[in-house]
Enzyme design. Structure first.
Site, short mmCIF file in Angstrom:
data_model
loop_
_atom_site.label_atom_id
_atom_site.label_comp_id
_atom_site.label_asym_id
_atom_site.label_seq_id
_atom_site.Cartn_x
_atom_site.Cartn_y
_atom_site.Cartn_z
N LYS A 17 0.85 -1.20 -0.07
CA LYS A 17 -0.06 -0.04 -0.12
C LYS A 17 0.88 1.21 0.10
CE LYS A 17 -3.20 2.57 3.24
NZ LYS A 17 -4.04 2.83 2.36
N ILE A 369 -25.88 12.36 -0.79
CA ILE A 369 -26.12 11.13 -0.17
C ILE A 369 -25.50 11.07 1.27
CG2 ILE A 369 -25.34 8.80 -0.27
CD1 ILE A 369 -27.35 9.78 -2.70
N GLY A 370 -25.00 12.08 1.68
CA GLY A 370 -25.09 12.21 3.40
C GLY A 370 -23.55 12.70 3.79
N GLU A 602 -26.37 4.15 -7.07
CA GLU A 602 -25.13 4.73 -7.63
C GLU A 602 -25.27 4.47 -9.35
OE1 GLU A 602 -21.43 3.39 -6.14
OE2 GLU A 602 -20.74 3.20 -7.98
N HIS A 631 -16.25 9.18 -7.21
CA HIS A 631 -15.12 8.25 -6.95
C HIS A 631 -13.83 9.11 -7.89
CE1 HIS A 631 -17.94 5.61 -5.60
NE2 HIS A 631 -17.20 5.60 -4.68
N1 GLN Z 1 -24.47 8.15 3.61
C1 GLN Z 1 -23.07 7.53 3.31
C2 GLN Z 1 -22.32 8.56 2.92
O1 GLN Z 1 -22.42 9.54 2.17
C3 GLN Z 1 -23.25 6.51 2.29
C4 GLN Z 1 -22.11 5.71 2.07
C5 GLN Z 1 -22.22 4.51 0.99
O2 GLN Z 1 -23.45 4.57 0.29
N2 GLN Z 1 -21.34 3.61 0.97
O3 GLN Z 1 -21.07 8.48 3.06
ZN ZN Z 2 -22.93 4.81 -2.01
#
Ligand code: GLN
Ligand code: ZN
Length: 689
Positions: A17, A369-370, A602, A631
């Site tokens: 890594k 998403i958060g 996603e 990403h």
């Molecule tokens: N609510 C989480 C975030 O936004 C969702 C993460 C995920 O889908 N892996 O980080």
């Molecule tokens: Zn996600």
């Protein structure tokens, strides 16, 4: 009785890594990566000293499947000729003008492989040909059927044609290896069956082959399998208990490599292991029997040296499992006590009263998403807090400051449903695990993909909630704005799937335990005036059992446990969920039963395909469209982003526009990306008015 393993983690001292990431950041040269690989190789070889049959080619600097594909020249044209390690590593990472190859989960594990993209016929590469070093070690190789099953075929060749050519190249590779034994891994037999030509492929090999099928039982195709011309078969008796019943038909004279130790969990070998082994020994003569872990040990941390003593006593990671194998062989092992409780699963169907789904009044409503970017500062403060360098009050004030800034930024952007940003969370599972009783944290890490490692908690006892966990953050965030703030919970299936579960009760029983405490949290949020609540379940699809006969049971209870979280919700509460990294078509019926008002998926890499198939499949509620890939630091264009919502033939009030996952791993560019997204939404809305 002899001992062997299928493979080890590549995580020794994180040498690989560090060297790969150091190379990317320009701190070191390519040869450091090669040096690191050698060091890990020699450390891992050393660990195997006592095994009767040692393995090589069982790990890679990034991903074994990618490495195998490159060995057969299966690399996308957009990366040009793969000459250097930099070129090799650019395939999963992407580079200017070349999008990274997609990643998918490896069967039902939390490990991601890089998907090979087939643009031309496979051909053994001269430069990247895999090499063995020692004739007495077995050479581990992902087989042609599994390689193909995970590949994206961009040619006009049929699967049969590809298999034919690919297997010829496998023959060339295998027959020139120095190793006498090949560990040929074909877990995809479980999902795709055995190709007709497999037998003739094996007949062309001049080596002894140990053919391994792990992650499930082979009962559906045992006759064909046992008829194949190989020296031995490797079977999984942990996830494929039904394999035990097949042993009476196990072919005379063949070797059995019996996966009796759980390669994917951290519990010590138990009396259950002993019972399995006893049954095997009663049928298979000892001189034809190897014992091994059920899968590669890639899925557990390397060793328990950094764990607390009480955890050392309970758990067994890769190195400890090697010792256990030796002790089983010698008869000196002390099996841990394990009584399996057949915990009654609820027969009740959890379902909220409200019959219709809630629909927004806004056209193309927007949200995220958060998580928002976890800056260095956020991580530094968390470490300081954990080390006791700052007080609880200082830490809370700091998090609140982050939340406040985050709310302001979202208001400036004009988003419709806001989030608090998840600054208090290291990881969505770890955070809840640390705050619930029943989870034990470990220090050992497991590779998730490439250079990324995670530390899954272990479920060690009944799960309980001491105090509300997310309530204060959500309440605070809501107090700062007129707009709705979404509460944010990690769903029960994901909590269990991304932990090491208990082995003394079923997984399903554990989903319900987590669901019960999440329900308490959910109800607290509602009482505090949080109307939108998102329950993330990115892992539902991944947890789908490989064994088809077990799927219905799994889906029923995972969805039911999920609904248990909000079954007491008042009608005005709005349920969101989010899923990622998945292929959904297989579970569309189950998704419909989740009963959520808004599901975000996603979907940016699939360019809206998933949303369309959801809609075609009759998904009744609103869909959150991930319009760009979080990403990557790339800022997608407005044109790209409007395309996906426009391609979806659905009421614009039911189409939410959002990034395709949390923004946690992004930097400052996250705000630029969101600005573009809001520009795209403006265009979309104008088109309608
Ligand atoms: N609510 C989480 C975030 O936004 C969702 C993460 C995920 O889908 N892996 O980080
Ligand atoms: Zn996600």
């Amino acid at each position: 009785m002899k001992t062997t393993i299928l493979g080890l983690p590549n995580s020794y001292e994180f040498l690989i890594k560090k060297s790969v990431e150091g190379f990317w950041s320009g701190e070191n040269k390519e040869n450091e990566i090669i040096k690191a690989k050698h060091e890990v190789f020699s450390y891992n070889s050393d660990l195997q000293r006592k095994l009767d049959l040692q393995v090589e080619n069982d790990f890679d600097i990034y991903d074994r499947l990618l490495r195998t594909a490159v060995n057969f020249s299966l690399t996308p044209k957009r990366f040009g000729e793969i000459k250097t390690l930099e070129d090799y590593l650019s395939i999963p990472r992407g580079k200017e003008n070349a999008e990274a190859s997609p990643m998918v989960k490896w069967f039902n594990t939390n490990y991601h492989v890089v998907q090979p993209e087939i643009e031309k016929l496979p051909e053994l590469s001269a430069k990247w040909r895999l090499r063995g070093t020692d004739q007495n070690k077995k050479f581990a190789l992902i087989g042609p059927q599994t390689l193909l099953a995970y590949s994206i075929n961009k040619t006009n060749y049929s699967k049969e044609e590809l298999f034919k050519k690919l297997s010829e190249e496998y023959v060339k590779l295998i027959n020139q290896l120095p190793n006498k034994i090949i560990q040929l891994e074909e877990p995809s037999f479980l999902t795709e069956g055995i190709p007709k030509e497999y037998k003739s492929f094996l007949e062309k090999l001049n080596k002894k082959v140990h053919l391994h099928v792990y992650f499930g039982s082979v009962n559906e195709f045992a006759d064909t399998l046992f008829d194949l011309p190989v020296e031995g078969f490797g079977l999984d008796f942990v996830e494929g208990e039904e394999n035990l019943d097949l042993l009476k038909n196990f072919p005379e004279g063949k070797i059995l490599i019996a996966g009796v130790i759980n390669g994917r969990n951290v519990w010590k070998a138990s009396e259950k292991t002993k019972r399995t082994l006893d049954k095997i020994i009663s049928v298979i003569p000892k001189d034809r029997l190897y014992i091994s872990p059920s899968s590669s040990l890639l899925h557990v941390p390397l060793n328990t040296k950094d764990e607390e003593q009480t955890n050392k006593d309970k758990f067994s990671f890769a190195e400890e499992k090697l010792v256990e194998l030796e002790q089983i062989k010698k008869g000196t092992i002390k099996y841990s006590k394990l009584e399996f409780f057949e915990e009654k699963l609820p027969t009740k169907i959890f379902s909220r009263q409200r019959k219709n789904f809630w629909v927004s009044e806004i056209l193309y409503p927007t949200t995220t998403i958060g998580s928002f970017p976890q800056t260095k500062e956020v991580r530094r403060m968390r470490t300081s807090f954990k080390e006791g360098k700052i007080t609880n009050q200082q830490y809370e004030d700091f998090i609140k400051k982050q939340i406040k800034e985050c709310i302001t930024k979202q208001e400036e952007l004009g988003l419709d449903v806001l989030v608090h940003g998840e600054f208090e969370r290291n990881d969505m599972v770890q955070y809840f695990a640390e705050n619930f009783e029943g989870f034990t944290a470990i220090n050992g890490a497991v590779q998730s993909y490439g250079t990324r490692y995670v530390r899954p908690p272990v479920i060690t006892s009944e799960i309980k909630r001491k105090n509300p966990v997310t309530l204060k953050w959500s309440k605070y965030a809501q107090s700062l704005t007129e707009k709705p703030v979404k509460g944010m919970l990690t769903g029960p299936v994901t909590m269990v799937q991304w932990s090491f579960p208990r082995e003394d009760i079923s997984r399903e029983a554990q989903y319900y335990q987590v669901a019960k405490v999440l329900q308490e949290e959910f109800n607290d949020l509602v009482k505090a005036g949080i109307k939108h609540i998102q329950i993330d379940e990115p892992a539902i699809r991944e947890g789908l059992p490989i064994d088809k006969s077990k799927r219905e049971h799994y889906l029923h209870h995972s969805i039911n446990a999920f609904r248990n979280v909000f079954c007491e919700a008042p009608d005005y509460a709005i349920i969101h969920s989010h899923m990622c990294f998945s292929e959904f078509p297989q579970i569309i019926e189950a998704i419909k039963k989740m009963n959520v008002d808004v599901l975000s998926i996603e979907d940016s890499k699939a360019k809206g395909k998933t949303a369309n198939s959801l809609k075609e499949g009759g998904f009744p509620a609103s869909i959150g469209l991930g319009v760009y890939d979080v990403h990557s630091p790339r800022i997608a264009s407005v044109e790209e982003m409007v395309k996906i919502p426009l391609s979806l033939n659905l009421d614009p009030k039911k189409i939410w526009v959002n990034p395709d996952c949390g923004l946690k791993t992004r930097g400052e560019e996250a705000y630029k990306q969101l600005e573009k997204m809001m520009e795209a939404v403006k265009i979309l809305r104008e088109k309608l008015t």
